[in-house]
Design an enzyme around this catalytic site. Structure first.
Site, PDB file in Angstrom:
ATOM      1  N   LYS A 160       0.851  -1.199   0.000  1.00 49.04           N
ATOM      2  CA  LYS A 160       0.000   0.000   0.000  1.00 49.04           C
ATOM      3  C   LYS A 160       0.883   1.243   0.000  1.00 49.04           C
ATOM      4  CE  LYS A 160      -3.191   2.616   2.953  1.00 49.04           C
ATOM      5  NZ  LYS A 160      -3.882   2.666   4.272  1.00 49.04           N
ATOM      6  N   ASP A 216      -3.282  10.646   2.655  1.00 52.81           N
ATOM      7  CA  ASP A 216      -4.647  10.175   2.863  1.00 52.81           C
ATOM      8  C   ASP A 216      -5.466  11.240   3.576  1.00 52.81           C
ATOM      9  OD1 ASP A 216      -6.958   8.759   3.168  1.00 52.81           O
ATOM     10  OD2 ASP A 216      -6.209   7.495   4.793  1.00 52.81           O
ATOM     11  N   LYS A 250     -10.887  12.987   6.950  1.00 55.61           N
ATOM     12  CA  LYS A 250     -10.365  12.829   8.307  1.00 55.61           C
ATOM     13  C   LYS A 250     -10.497  14.169   9.022  1.00 55.61           C
ATOM     14  CE  LYS A 250      -6.977   9.239   7.187  1.00 55.61           C
ATOM     15  NZ  LYS A 250      -7.427   8.181   8.094  1.00 55.61           N
ATOM     16  N   ASP A 253       1.213   6.909   5.174  1.00 52.98           N
ATOM     17  CA  ASP A 253       0.337   5.826   4.752  1.00 52.98           C
ATOM     18  C   ASP A 253       0.907   5.065   3.557  1.00 52.98           C
ATOM     19  OD1 ASP A 253      -1.921   4.460   5.480  1.00 52.98           O
ATOM     20  OD2 ASP A 253      -3.334   5.736   4.414  1.00 52.98           O
ATOM     21  N   ASP A 305     -12.381   6.370   3.305  1.00 51.03           N
ATOM     22  CA  ASP A 305     -11.149   6.345   4.097  1.00 51.03           C
ATOM     23  C   ASP A 305     -10.580   4.933   4.200  1.00 51.03           C
ATOM     24  OD1 ASP A 305      -9.106   7.505   5.508  1.00 51.03           O
ATOM     25  OD2 ASP A 305     -10.162   7.530   7.427  1.00 51.03           O
ATOM     26  N   GLU A 333      -9.293   3.405   1.690  1.00 52.39           N
ATOM     27  CA  GLU A 333      -8.750   3.443   0.333  1.00 52.39           C
ATOM     28  C   GLU A 333      -7.600   2.475   0.121  1.00 52.39           C
ATOM     29  OE1 GLU A 333      -5.683   5.016   2.522  1.00 52.39           O
ATOM     30  OE2 GLU A 333      -7.805   5.511   2.715  1.00 52.39           O
ATOM     31  N   ARG A 366      -7.195  -0.737   0.906  1.00 48.14           N
ATOM     32  CA  ARG A 366      -7.631  -2.024   0.346  1.00 48.14           C
ATOM     33  C   ARG A 366      -8.112  -1.858  -1.099  1.00 48.14           C
ATOM     34  NH1 ARG A 366     -11.962  -2.114   5.112  1.00 48.14           N
ATOM     35  NH2 ARG A 366     -10.202  -0.951   5.918  1.00 48.14           N
TER      36      ARG A 366
END
Length: 514
Positions: free
Chosen positions: A261, A266, A273, A284, A344, A346, A348
């Site tokens: 990932k 993010d 968020k 992230d 949020d 994202e 996966r």
């Protein structure tokens, strides 16, 4: 990368060095050539009782007037003691040496203990203290280094040990560079540039393929394309999928296949968020950063009889008129209808179609083992703490006891993992809730407030990628293991750890070295 050279010596008074960093559990560890230091330390402890539990600077003629940095590990024989005590003492000792003005520290770790990889961990702990962030290195005309050299005291040949440490650290440095750098310095196109430069030399053993262009993502990786959509017209934020391949000499005995990932920033997307929790979200991307680091380590150490395929899913989860939203239904590469529950979630989305592509490749490989590495959920931290990678396998992975192997090897390498599971409740949670969709991407609560919040995403990826058709009941079973490094990737503010590079190196790489 401005890496610090590693050299070994059998002399405590080698003029190459300007201080000695001594790691011991007790003065009884000072035997043989180090016996002269027993009296020095005992005399110092008499005047400073705190020296037995904190790092101290001692000046003594026994090391030619050099500073002696005494960094005690504490006990090493209790139930709660592991090799991290040695790793941590080395890191703390080197930091103290640097603050005292040292540029050429000599690390000495003579302890009797049962930790097989303690010497390697001591050197890696010291090297972690010497890392200089990429932006700092780039901001100066001459790349900045904290030390000119790091020494290792040994009465035996240490060349193999230092070679391994150098290779592992080269990988961790690359992972730190990508994972720790800010969201503009390491936006997807610049990650691609960095990786291409990293493996662009004529002697590189790593091949690269970069996939870009939103139209390509829509066709090949539609779930990733949904995340990338808000950035498709922002040149500096456009997504990239970076494929890396390494194949060592000799007949391939096993194939390791990793999807990382790489969310360079993010915002949470439409489910933004709020409440100040967006800070730190440039980290992230640490899963994909670790993939790059793993390949750099492979490129340096060049293990034989091993093939590794990696994919770095580099996207930015932005918010705007083009961003994807909850309630959308998107058909995955595997033909699975996915209902978006929370933008949020994202990570996966970014990995699942690439995992599907990796699955397709795996069916053609020798003894393939698939993995996802991701800073995926806050729930992993709630469940296992802020130092541990959560490891969970599908049926074939668990039958081979691969999660347990990673846990043992991570413990040996001062990079601990915790055993988690994927169970029927996780599959039930991820199943579609209506006739419209096959699977649900997420609920609308933070993972930290959702029961089994770090396990059901693995079930989602298995279902949406088509890996469910390759479970232990399949004619073509595939081992798949998900590793959530949200806790182990390192503190913010702070330096990334590059987890789980060391654990995986112990499991898959070090035994393939000459």
């Amino acid at each position: 990368m401005a890496e610090v050279p590693l050299v070994s010596t059998s002399s405590l008074t080698d003029e190459t060095f300007d201080c000695v960093v001594l790691l011991i559990s007790s003065v009884e560890d000072c035997t043989g050539p180090l016996a002269v230091l027993k009296t020095v330390i005992n005399d110092y402890v008499k005047v400073d009782s705190g020296a037995s539990s904190s790092v101290s600077v001692i000046v003594t003629s026994e090391v030619c007037g050099m500073r002696l940095i005494y960094s005690p590990t504490g006990p090493l024989n209790r139930d709660e003691d592991d090799v991290r005590r040695i790793y941590d003492a080395a890191e703390a000792g080197i930091k103290r040496a640097l603050s005292a003005g040292s540029k050429k520290p000599l690390l000495v770790s003579p302890m009797a203990h049962s930790f097989a990889d303690a010497d390697l961990c001591a050197i890696l702990g010291a090297l972690h203290a010497l890392y200089v962030p990429l932006e700092i290195r780039e901001a100066t005309p001459i790349p900045k280094k904290k030390a000119d050299v790091l020494g290792w005291w040994s009465i035996n040949d240490a060349s193999s040990l230092l070679r391994r440490a150098s290779g592992l650290e080269a990988g961790r440095n690359a992972a730190r560079d990508i994972g720790g750098s800010d969201p503009e310095r390491m936006a997807p196109p610049r990650v691609s540039e960095y990786v291409e430069a990293l493996f662009g030399g004529e002697d590189s053993s790593v091949s690269i393929e970069v996939i870009e262009g939103h139209e390509n993502f829509v066709r090949e990786y539609p779930l990733l394309a949904a995340v990338d959509r808000a950035c498709r017209d922002v040149e500096r934020h456009k997504g990239r999928v970076i494929w890396l391949t390494y194949q060592g000499s000799g007949e391939v005995k096993e194939t390791v296949m990793i999807v990382g990932k790489g969310v360079c920033y993010d915002t949470g997307g439409a489910d933004i968020k709020a409440g100040g929790v967006m800070a730190g979200m440039h980290r992230d991307k640490c899963g994909a950063a670790a993939v790059a680091g793993f390949f750099k380590m492979l490129d340096v150490l060049k293990p034989s009889e091993l093939k590794v395929v990696g994919a770095m899913c580099m996207v930015r989860n932005s918010v705007g008129s083009e961003c994807y939203v909850a309630d959308e239904i998107i058909t995955s590469r595997a033909g699975c209808r996915v209902r978006v529950g929370n933008t949020d979630a994202e990570g996966r989305m970014a990995m699942t179609d690439v995992l599907c592509h990796m699955k397709e490749k795996a069916l053609l490989e020798i003894k393939p083992k698939l993995f996802t590495w991701a800073t995926l959920t806050g729930h992993a931290i709630i469940a296992h703490g802020s130092k541990y990678s959560a490891v969970m396998g599908n049926g074939p992975s668990c039958m081979a006891e691969l999660p347990e192997q990673l846990i043992r090897d991570g413990r040996d390498m001062a990079e601990p993992c915790a055993l988690s599971t994927i169970v029927r409740e996780d599959y039930t949670f991820a199943k579609g809730k209506s006739e419209y969709e096959d699977v649900l991407q997420c609920n609308n609560q933070p993972s930290s407030r959702t029961p089994r919040g770090h396990q059901f995403p693995a079930a989602f990826m298995i279902l949406a990628s088509g890996l469910k058709q390759h479970g232990k009941d399949s004619a073509k079973p595939l081992s798949y293991t998900h590793v959530d490094v949200a806790g182990s990737s390192g503190p913010f503010p702070g330096i990334p750890t590059a987890a789980p590079v060391l654990a995986f190196a112990k499991t898959f790489v070090l035994h393939h070295l000459d």
